[in-house]
Design a protein around this motif. Structure first.
Motif, mmCIF file in Angstrom:
data_model
loop_
_atom_site.group_PDB
_atom_site.id
_atom_site.type_symbol
_atom_site.label_atom_id
_atom_site.label_comp_id
_atom_site.label_asym_id
_atom_site.label_seq_id
_atom_site.Cartn_x
_atom_site.Cartn_y
_atom_site.Cartn_z
ATOM 1 N N ASP A 288 25.539 -25.671 60.655
ATOM 2 C CA ASP A 288 24.792 -26.435 61.669
ATOM 3 C C ASP A 288 23.677 -25.594 62.297
ATOM 4 N N LEU A 289 23.629 -24.294 61.938
ATOM 5 C CA LEU A 289 22.533 -23.435 62.406
ATOM 6 C C LEU A 289 21.322 -23.507 61.473
ATOM 7 N N ASN A 290 21.507 -24.168 60.311
ATOM 8 C CA ASN A 290 20.476 -24.129 59.264
ATOM 9 C C ASN A 290 19.105 -24.641 59.695
ATOM 10 N N ASP A 291 19.082 -25.566 60.657
ATOM 11 C CA ASP A 291 17.772 -26.111 61.041
ATOM 12 C C ASP A 291 17.078 -25.301 62.142
ATOM 13 N N LEU A 292 17.673 -24.190 62.539
ATOM 14 C CA LEU A 292 17.034 -23.360 63.569
ATOM 15 C C LEU A 292 16.024 -22.402 62.934
ATOM 16 N N ASP A 293 14.819 -22.317 63.484
ATOM 17 C CA ASP A 293 13.821 -21.350 62.996
ATOM 18 C C ASP A 293 14.317 -19.922 63.155
ATOM 19 N N SER A 294 15.161 -19.719 64.160
ATOM 20 C CA SER A 294 15.630 -18.356 64.414
ATOM 21 C C SER A 294 16.687 -17.895 63.405
ATOM 22 N N LEU A 295 17.139 -18.777 62.534
ATOM 23 C CA LEU A 295 18.072 -18.356 61.475
ATOM 24 C C LEU A 295 17.265 -17.646 60.391
ATOM 25 N N ALA A 296 17.358 -16.314 60.363
ATOM 26 C CA ALA A 296 16.470 -15.518 59.494
ATOM 27 C C ALA A 296 17.134 -15.125 58.182
ATOM 28 N N ILE A 297 18.332 -15.626 57.908
ATOM 29 C CA ILE A 297 19.130 -15.069 56.797
ATOM 30 C C ILE A 297 18.465 -15.164 55.422
ATOM 31 N N PHE A 298 17.744 -16.243 55.168
ATOM 32 C CA PHE A 298 17.137 -16.354 53.840
ATOM 33 C C PHE A 298 15.821 -15.573 53.761
ATOM 34 N N ARG A 299 15.113 -15.475 54.886
ATOM 35 C CA ARG A 299 13.939 -14.590 54.914
ATOM 36 C C ARG A 299 14.410 -13.145 54.707
ATOM 37 N N GLN A 300 15.532 -12.827 55.333
ATOM 38 C CA GLN A 300 16.121 -11.485 55.221
ATOM 39 C C GLN A 300 16.430 -11.164 53.748
ATOM 40 N N ALA A 301 17.083 -12.089 53.057
ATOM 41 C CA ALA A 301 17.431 -11.862 51.643
ATOM 42 C C ALA A 301 16.168 -11.717 50.797
ATOM 43 N N GLN A 302 15.142 -12.496 51.129
ATOM 44 C CA GLN A 302 13.879 -12.415 50.392
ATOM 45 C C GLN A 302 13.214 -11.057 50.616
ATOM 46 N N ASN A 303 13.310 -10.544 51.837
ATOM 47 C CA ASN A 303 12.723 -9.233 52.137
ATOM 48 C C ASN A 303 13.344 -8.121 51.297
ATOM 49 N N GLY A 304 14.558 -8.361 50.815
ATOM 50 C CA GLY A 304 15.221 -7.368 49.974
ATOM 51 C C GLY A 304 14.414 -7.042 48.728
ATOM 52 N N VAL A 305 13.728 -8.018 48.199
ATOM 53 C CA VAL A 305 12.902 -7.784 47.008
ATOM 54 C C VAL A 305 11.771 -6.810 47.352
ATOM 55 N N LEU A 306 11.114 -7.052 48.485
ATOM 56 C CA LEU A 306 9.974 -6.210 48.877
ATOM 57 C C LEU A 306 10.406 -4.761 49.101
ATOM 58 N N VAL A 307 11.505 -4.609 49.825
ATOM 59 C CA VAL A 307 11.959 -3.254 50.168
ATOM 60 C C VAL A 307 12.421 -2.520 48.898
ATOM 61 N N ARG A 308 13.064 -3.227 48.015
ATOM 62 C CA ARG A 308 13.541 -2.570 46.782
ATOM 63 C C ARG A 308 12.364 -2.236 45.869
ATOM 64 N N MET A 309 11.347 -3.087 45.863
ATOM 65 C CA MET A 309 10.121 -2.738 45.117
ATOM 66 C C MET A 309 9.525 -1.445 45.669
ATOM 67 N N ALA A 310 9.462 -1.361 46.989
ATOM 68 C CA ALA A 310 8.892 -0.163 47.624
ATOM 69 C C ALA A 310 9.691 1.080 47.244
ATOM 70 N N LEU A 311 11.012 0.962 47.241
ATOM 71 C CA LEU A 311 11.851 2.128 46.927
ATOM 72 C C LEU A 311 11.659 2.571 45.468
ATOM 73 N N PHE A 312 11.497 1.616 44.565
ATOM 74 C CA PHE A 312 11.224 1.992 43.167
ATOM 75 C C PHE A 312 9.859 2.673 43.060
ATOM 76 N N ALA A 313 8.859 2.082 43.723
ATOM 77 C CA ALA A 313 7.512 2.665 43.642
ATOM 78 C C ALA A 313 7.522 4.093 44.183
ATOM 79 N N LEU A 314 8.231 4.299 45.283
ATOM 80 C CA LEU A 314 8.269 5.631 45.905
ATOM 81 C C LEU A 314 9.049 6.634 45.065
ATOM 82 N N THR A 315 10.218 6.242 44.586
ATOM 83 C CA THR A 315 11.025 7.221 43.843
ATOM 84 C C THR A 315 10.379 7.548 42.497
#
Ligand code: NCD
Length: 336
Positions: A288-315
């Motif tokens: 029932d929290l799904n319609d709240l803009d403040s529910l960031a869980i799926f944006r959070q999971a999507q950010n995982g791709v960006l951060v992991r890309m950065a870690l590969f590029a750096l290492t």
């Protein structure tokens, strides 16, 4: 300044604020590639061995996707039963062999410190995708990236943050790593809401307290959820002796709209490393929290791709060459 090129990423303790700022900056640069506005092939020909000896959806797939998005190839091993570890091979020997086949290795394993043990046998960088109840450094970095980008809407940053961590804080590796990272920022207030038996390990609490932060430990939601960010977690059933023992704690701190509206601030950002346990007896983060803009869980999971890309590029030392290795995207995409 920490050198990333050729380094393992095993624990968040390796990072200082400058190193984190560098990772988060480069993560943001990955957004056009993840959104398919451009392709990047800076890692064309490179090979990632993605070794997952424990269940995973997001971490495993986003490591693979991140590597593919930079043009690299991914070889995957899933489950100890499908690997020679089940024939008695040591982590050291497996690492000697697999590192000969790859340019970088990502690994998840149920035993604490096993990824560090494996890294001793590896000739290429090893990135910890979760070692038992110990740490989950890439998750903590993507959590920090998410907090930073969500807080930007409220003209706030990573300093002066008021955050609640809730659920199984004893076994949750993501909250261990995240707390240690937060200790590097200024004036953090962390409220830890959990059953008494599942409290945050003392070592993590002292890292925060020794850095001068305010830590509140409680087993009550009422009056304790007024914060910028609430970070909910799952009862880590796989770390308990039995399902019956885990059942004792399931469903105690369910966050639903009613609780949220009663105890949180209007714009409190809701995070969760996922997976959320949506079985009725747990329901730690109600749909029932799904319609709240403040529910960031799926944006959070999507950010995982960006951060992991950065870690590969750096290492792999290509973080300054991204735009030199760009192409247009020639297929239809609805991504934004
Ligand atoms: C977490 C983990 O594996 O520690 N999941 C993840 O990687 N996003 C949290 C969990 O499983 O509860």
């Amino acid at each position: 300044m920490m050198t990333f090129q050729g380094s393992h990423i095993l624990s968040v303790s390796q990072f200082d604020r400058d190193a984190i700022a560098r990772i988060l900056d480069i993560s943001a640069k990955m957004a056009p590639y993840a959104a398919r506005k451009k392709r990047c092939y800076v890692l064309e020909g490179a090979i990632l061995s993605n070794l997952f000896f424990e269940p995973s959806t997001r971490t495993r797939v986003s490591f693979g996707t991140a590597f593919n998005l930079l043009g690299g190839y991914v070889r995957e091993t899933v489950g100890q039963e499908n690997s020679s570890l089940s024939k008695g091979e040591s982590l050291f020997d497996t690492a000697q062999v697999i590192s000969g086949y790859s340019d970088v290795i990502t690994m998840r394993h149920p035993k604490m410190h096993s990824v560090a043990e494996f890294a001793k046998g590896s000739t290429v960088p090893v990135i910890n995708g979760g070692d038992g109840a110990n740490e989950h450094p890439t998750q903590a970095l993507l959590d920090l990236f998410t907090i930073q980008s969500e807080m930007m809407h409220y003209q706030k940053g990573l300093d002066n943050l008021n955050i609640v961590l809730m659920g199984d804080l004893k076994h949750g590796r993501t909250v261990h790593s995240l707390s240690k990272l937060l200790s590097l920022y200024k004036n953090v207030k962390i409220t830890m809401v959990s059953p008494t038996a599942l409290q945050m390990p003392d070592s993590v609490i002292s890292t925060l307290e020794n850095a001068g932060h305010q830590v509140v430990i409680t087993d009550t939601m009422a009056g304790n959820l007024s914060c910028d960010v609430i970070y909910q977690t799952r009862i880590q059933q796989e770390r308990f002796a039995s399902k019956d023992e885990a059942d004792l704690y399931r469903g105690h701190f369910s966050l639903n709209k009613e609780v949220y509206q009663k105890y949180c601030r209007e714009n409190t950002v809701i995070m969760h490393p996922l997976p959320r346990d949506s079985r009725p007896e747990a329901n730690e983060l109600d749909t029932d929290l799904n319609d709240l803009d403040s529910l960031a869980i799926f944006r959070q999971a999507q950010n995982g791709v960006l951060v992991r890309m950065a870690l590969f590029a750096l290492t792999l030392g290509v973080e300054d060459q991204l735009t030199q290795f760009e192409k247009d995207v020639n297929w239809h995409t609805n991504k934004r």
